[in-house]
Design a protein around this motif. Structure first.
Motif, PDB file in Angstrom:
ATOM      1  N   THR A  48       0.832  -1.209   0.000  1.00 19.85           N
ATOM      2  CA  THR A  48       0.000   0.000   0.000  1.00 19.85           C
ATOM      3  C   THR A  48       0.864   1.256   0.000  1.00 19.85           C
ATOM      4  OG1 THR A  48      -0.194  -0.035   2.429  1.00 19.85           O
ATOM      5  CG2 THR A  48      -1.924  -1.143   1.171  1.00 19.85           C
ATOM      6  N   MET A  49       2.017   1.197   0.657  1.00 23.52           N
ATOM      7  CA  MET A  49       2.926   2.342   0.615  1.00 23.52           C
ATOM      8  C   MET A  49       3.367   2.600  -0.827  1.00 23.52           C
ATOM      9  SD  MET A  49       5.346   2.257   4.025  1.00 23.52           S
ATOM     10  CE  MET A  49       5.593   0.505   4.262  1.00 23.52           C
ATOM     11  N   ARG A  50       3.729   1.534  -1.525  1.00 27.19           N
ATOM     12  CA  ARG A  50       4.185   1.695  -2.905  1.00 27.19           C
ATOM     13  C   ARG A  50       3.056   2.178  -3.812  1.00 27.19           C
ATOM     14  NH1 ARG A  50       8.702   0.154  -5.101  1.00 27.19           N
ATOM     15  NH2 ARG A  50       9.187  -1.259  -3.364  1.00 27.19           N
ATOM     16  N   GLY A  58      12.244   5.650   7.342  1.00 30.47           N
ATOM     17  CA  GLY A  58      13.187   4.966   6.470  1.00 30.47           C
ATOM     18  C   GLY A  58      12.517   3.955   5.559  1.00 30.47           C
ATOM     19  N   ALA A  59      11.539   3.227   6.104  1.00 27.37           N
ATOM     20  CA  ALA A  59      10.847   2.213   5.304  1.00 27.37           C
ATOM     21  C   ALA A  59      10.099   2.847   4.140  1.00 27.37           C
ATOM     22  CB  ALA A  59       9.884   1.427   6.186  1.00 27.37           C
ATOM     23  N   LEU A  60       9.393   3.935   4.407  1.00 25.24           N
ATOM     24  CA  LEU A  60       8.655   4.603   3.331  1.00 25.24           C
ATOM     25  C   LEU A  60       9.602   5.296   2.364  1.00 25.24           C
ATOM     26  CD1 LEU A  60       5.987   5.468   2.024  1.00 25.24           C
ATOM     27  CD2 LEU A  60       5.999   7.465   3.538  1.00 25.24           C
ATOM     28  N   ASP A  61      10.638   5.912   2.891  1.00 28.33           N
ATOM     29  CA  ASP A  61      11.567   6.650   2.039  1.00 28.33           C
ATOM     30  C   ASP A  61      12.213   5.730   1.006  1.00 28.33           C
ATOM     31  OD1 ASP A  61      13.065   8.859   1.157  1.00 28.33           O
ATOM     32  OD2 ASP A  61      14.711   8.388   2.513  1.00 28.33           O
ATOM     33  N   GLU A  62      12.557   4.523   1.409  1.00 26.31           N
ATOM     34  CA  GLU A  62      13.159   3.573   0.471  1.00 26.31           C
ATOM     35  C   GLU A  62      12.216   3.278  -0.686  1.00 26.31           C
ATOM     36  OE1 GLU A  62      15.084  -0.943   0.395  1.00 26.31           O
ATOM     37  OE2 GLU A  62      14.377  -0.061   2.285  1.00 26.31           O
ATOM     38  N   ILE A  63      10.938   3.080  -0.373  1.00 27.27           N
ATOM     39  CA  ILE A  63       9.946   2.798  -1.415  1.00 27.27           C
ATOM     40  C   ILE A  63       9.742   4.003  -2.319  1.00 27.27           C
ATOM     41  CG2 ILE A  63       7.477   2.369  -1.771  1.00 27.27           C
ATOM     42  CD1 ILE A  63       7.610   0.558   0.728  1.00 27.27           C
ATOM     43  N   GLY A  96      10.976   6.754  -7.781  1.00 29.21           N
ATOM     44  CA  GLY A  96      11.449   7.970  -8.430  1.00 29.21           C
ATOM     45  C   GLY A  96      11.016   9.250  -7.764  1.00 29.21           C
ATOM     46  N   GLY A  97      10.542   9.159  -6.518  1.00 27.78           N
ATOM     47  CA  GLY A  97      10.079  10.342  -5.799  1.00 27.78           C
ATOM     48  C   GLY A  97      10.991  10.712  -4.648  1.00 27.78           C
ATOM     49  N   GLN A  98      10.548  11.697  -3.882  1.00 28.33           N
ATOM     50  CA  GLN A  98      11.324  12.174  -2.736  1.00 28.33           C
ATOM     51  C   GLN A  98      10.363  12.594  -1.632  1.00 28.33           C
ATOM     52  OE1 GLN A  98      14.128  15.248  -3.712  1.00 28.33           O
ATOM     53  NE2 GLN A  98      14.707  15.617  -1.579  1.00 28.33           N
ATOM     54  N   LEU A  99      10.626  12.137  -0.412  1.00 28.98           N
ATOM     55  CA  LEU A  99       9.809  12.568   0.726  1.00 28.98           C
ATOM     56  C   LEU A  99       9.982  14.057   0.970  1.00 28.98           C
ATOM     57  CD1 LEU A  99      10.135   9.878   3.564  1.00 28.98           C
ATOM     58  CD2 LEU A  99       8.162  10.350   2.095  1.00 28.98           C
ATOM     59  N   GLN A 100       8.872  14.716   1.281  1.00 25.33           N
ATOM     60  CA  GLN A 100       8.896  16.149   1.546  1.00 25.33           C
ATOM     61  C   GLN A 100       8.619  16.489   3.010  1.00 25.33           C
ATOM     62  OE1 GLN A 100       9.699  18.379  -0.865  1.00 25.33           O
ATOM     63  NE2 GLN A 100       9.991  16.655  -2.248  1.00 25.33           N
ATOM     64  N   HIS A 101       7.861  15.633   3.699  1.00 26.42           N
ATOM     65  CA  HIS A 101       7.451  15.983   5.051  1.00 26.42           C
ATOM     66  C   HIS A 101       7.146  14.740   5.875  1.00 26.42           C
ATOM     67  CE1 HIS A 101       3.566  15.534   2.950  1.00 26.42           C
ATOM     68  NE2 HIS A 101       3.075  15.190   4.141  1.00 26.42           N
ATOM     69  N   VAL A 102       6.981  14.969   7.170  1.00 27.59           N
ATOM     70  CA  VAL A 102       6.569  13.931   8.114  1.00 27.59           C
ATOM     71  C   VAL A 102       5.428  14.488   8.952  1.00 27.59           C
ATOM     72  CG1 VAL A 102       7.245  12.511  10.096  1.00 27.59           C
ATOM     73  CG2 VAL A 102       8.880  12.919   8.231  1.00 27.59           C
TER      74      VAL A 102
END
Length: 248
Positions: free
Chosen positions: A39-41, A87-92, A97-103
């Motif tokens: 679901t994260m992916r 970390g788990a979400l960031d890897e996915i 091809g994306g980048q985390l912006q916030h938490v």
């Protein structure tokens, strides 16, 4: 004027694909209160396709209660919890091809961090240590916002379209009558006042001043899609740009 509309997604209980057409940021469940690697992916991929900013939505380890049960967890453990989930979400996200912006913490973790400086400090420090460029979303006026700024992070002050407030600016507990706003018209009216005037009326009738950088729409709400559609249209009709978070 501009405002961010964010939604809590990837929780398996809402119409995420439709909601993504109207929001500018997505907070993706990291598997501890809902969701899993798949679901994260899927959520990250869909959000990227819509040009929606991606954020991590970490929680207490509490799938049984959807992360909404209060827990007494040591700040040092919460620090590690945050690193593991981000970390788990960031890897996915990177694989897509994306980048985390916030938490943005979820549920009880979010609410407790709004009033607990030690817990808020642990969360903010974890976000900073993981990547100081990440924004940290917290309840407007709360401890998490203060600690984010003390850590040198970009703090995003969040208000809610579908939740009632107490006089101190905290969210009314869900068990109280009227704590969750189910009328889409009322939710839109509350949001417009928060965005344009920085004000909301508490459950006891007082006027509360709040800064609104971002507005949350709970993706698990039965009316989330209706509120998202109405709110996006009303904001744009009033000349208010909907875009990802711009933190001060």
């Amino acid at each position: 004027m501009h405002i961010d509309l964010n939604a809590d997604l990837g929780e398996g209980c809402g119409d995420d694909a439709a909601i993504l057409r109207y929001v500018s940021s997505a907070n993706i469940a990291c598997g501890w209160h809902a969701g899993d690697a798949r679901t994260m992916r899927d959520t990250a991929r869909a959000a990227l396709a819509h040009g929606v900013a991606l954020g991590a939505h970490p929680s207490f380890p509490d799938r049984a209660h959807f992360g909404r049960r209060a827990m007494q967890r040591a700040p040092a453990q919460v620090y590690q919890d945050m690193l593991d989930q981000i970390g788990a979400l960031d890897e996915i996200v990177r694989e897509e091809g994306g980048q985390l912006q916030h938490v943005k913490p979820h549920g009880a973790l979010y609410n407790q961090a709004a009033g607990d400086e030690a817990l808020a400090e642990a969360i903010a420090r974890a976000v900073h240590d993981y990547h100081p460029g990440l924004k940290l979303v917290g309840l407007a006026g709360g401890a998490l916002v203060r600690q984010a700024r003390l850590q040198g992070l970009n703090a995003v002050e969040e208000v809610f379209a579908d939740r009632a407030y107490l006089a101190d600016g905290s969210l009314a507990p869900r068990e109280l009558p009227g704590a969750v706003i189910v009328n889409p018209v009322q939710a839109v009216a509350q949001t417009l006042r928060l965005v344009e005037q920085g004000q909301v009326t508490s459950q006891d009738g007082r006027t509360v001043q709040l800064r609104a950088d971002s507005v949350c729409l709970h993706g698990d709400s039965a009316h989330a899609l209706d509120v998202a559609r109405r709110l996006r249209a009303r904001l744009e009709a009033r000349g208010i740009q909907v875009c990802p978070q711009r933190a001060a």
